[in-house]
Design an enzyme around this catalytic site. Structure first.
Site, PDB file in Angstrom:
ATOM      1  CG  PHE A 145      -1.840   1.363   1.065  1.00 17.42           C
ATOM      2  CD1 PHE A 145      -3.024   1.322   0.126  1.00 17.42           C
ATOM      3  CD2 PHE A 145      -1.642   2.323   1.764  1.00 17.42           C
ATOM      4  CE1 PHE A 145      -3.843   2.468   0.347  1.00 17.42           C
ATOM      5  CE2 PHE A 145      -2.307   3.611   1.682  1.00 17.42           C
ATOM      6  CZ  PHE A 145      -3.424   3.741   0.780  1.00 17.42           C
ATOM      7  CG  ASP A 230       5.669   3.892   1.879  1.00 20.20           C
ATOM      8  OD1 ASP A 230       5.561   4.554   2.784  1.00 20.20           O
ATOM      9  OD2 ASP A 230       4.637   3.685   1.140  1.00 20.20           O
ATOM     10  CE  LYS A 259      -1.112   6.806   6.715  1.00 20.38           C
ATOM     11  NZ  LYS A 259      -0.714   5.787   5.754  1.00 20.38           N
TER      12      LYS A 259
END
Ligand SMILES: *Cc1c(COP(=O)(O)O)cnc(C)c1O
Length: 401
Positions: A145, A230, A259
């Site tokens: 993802f 990532d 985030k």
């Protein structure tokens, strides 16, 4: 005029009526929040065990981050990159210190940072490695993802994320996650980079076999291929290290971060690498109107200061061990696996997890299933020990059968 009473039901009805249905949220409205606790319109309180997919590592409205934001709101919030601002340099310097890298490119969302890293890797492939422009290949992993843009979903193996969104961006090769040999086999002379998550969050908290990241690092080095980590979800202490790659002592060539970098207040993302990579962007080649804005920098600077000062990595490690130990005491034959790293924990069931999530909510615990059978637990790193103990009692009650 009388103000209509706003209830959980009426708020959800309004949202569903006017909003696109690209999410299927649990039927809980969060009206206010502080730290690890959120409150709904009827005054019900819940522990937030999702933390906005790790964007709330500092909990809701961390007082020092809120203060930094308020102070900056009263000075200047947006300059665009047409001009300089006082905080961008400080922000980049601090992020370089945390990662051990030379250079930062600020963006806003995680997906934008992934896009930026892919562009950087493609440029590097042409300008440094000598691949013909248009022939660059990037290796990614199944179950990944990395976000929702067209190029990013071109890497995805999740049919729901791809259906009827084609045509896709070419240049990706998908290999099995957790198997370093699959990457070695997929490398060609045109390979510019490998992109992976050090722990796959959305795939259901998939922790790769010990030694995987190290092997990938060696394969990349040996073949002159960039390793892109990532760490949008795993970065900034979530897994018990400042960055999840550190668990194996691995340094990627490119960090993709987001985030938690926004301190739970606003989207802030960044790509961090050395000059030989990020130096390949010349003026006009890439950018973002909001990227590196002074409000984002103020918030991220305070967040990074707290991370180091309060030793969030050690805290996440300690609380994560306690969390997993408590979960292992639960007697329930439908629990088939408990796994995780630091405070990123997954509980996998042999049956759909949604009914268990409902029971968690009834017991005052907000969590959500990922990939149908796994419940992810990722509380704010700074949840107090008393709150964590209380939350674990509630989780035990909800998940025991
Ligand atoms: C959430 C996430 C992204 C995308 O971030 P957005 O801010 O939602 O665009 C990318 N990669 C990983 C690993 C993520 O968890």
């Amino acid at each position: 005029m009388t103000e209509e009473k706003r209830t959980t039901g009426s708020i959800i009805a309004e949202t569903e009526l006017y909003g696109a249905h690209n999410y299927h949220p649990k039927r809980v409205v969060i009206s206010s929040a502080e730290g690890a606790v959120v409150t709904d319109p009827e005054g019900r309180r819940y522990y937030d065990m999702l933390s906005a997919y790790s964007a709330l590592n500092f909990g809701h409205r961390h007082p020092e981050i809120v203060a930094a934001a308020k102070e900056q709101l009263d000075r200047v919030t947006l300059t665009s990159r047409a001009f300089h601002n006082e905080l961008l340099g400080k922000f980049c310097k601090k992020l370089c210190e945390l990662t051990g890298k030379e250079c930062v490119l600020p963006m806003n969302t995680g997906a934008e940072a992934v896009e930026t890293a892919l562009k950087a890797a493609r440029r590097w492939g042409v300008m440094e490695k000598g691949i013909a422009d248009g022939e660059q290949e990037i290796i990614c992993c199944d179950g990944n993802f990395h976000g929702r843009t067209v190029t990013v979903i071109s890497m995805s193996t999740d049919e729901t994320a791809r259906k009827a969104f084609g045509p896709f961006t070419p240049g990706f090769r998908v290999v099995e996650y957790g198997k370093a040999a699959a990457i070695a086999d997929a490398v060609t002379a045109n390979t510019a980079a490998v992109i992976l998550e050090p722990v796959q969050g959305e795939a259901g908290i998939i922790v790769p076999p010990e030694g995987y990241l190290k092997e990938v690092r060696e394969i990349c080095t040996r073949n002159n291929v960039l390793m892109i980590a990532d760490e949008v979800q795993t970065g900034f202490a979530r897994t018990g290290d400042m960055f999840a790659c550190m668990h194996e002592g691995v340094t990627p060539d490119i960090y993709v971060l987001g985030k938690a970098l926004g301190g739970g207040i606003m989207p802030v993302s960044a790509v961090v690498a050395d000059r030989d990579v990020l130096g390949l962007f010349e003026p006009g080649s890439h950018g973002s109107t909001f990227g590196g804005n002074p409000l984002a920098c103020a918030v991220a600077l305070k967040a990074m200061e707290i991370l180091v000062r309060d030793d969030y990595p050690a805290t996440a490690r300690r609380k994560g061990e306690k969390f997993v130990a408590a979960l292992r005491e639960i007697r329930n034959p439908e629990i088939v696996d408990i796994r995780g790293r630091g405070l990123l924990v997954g509980v996998e069931f042999s049956v759909p997890a949604a009914p268990y999530v409902e029971r968690l909510i009834e017991n005052g615990i907000l969590a959500k299933e990922t990939h149908e059978r796994t419940v992810r637990f990722a509380p704010p790193v700074n949840i107090s020990d008393a709150e964590l103990d209380d939350a674990l009692q509630r989780i035990k009650r909800a998940l025991t059968r």
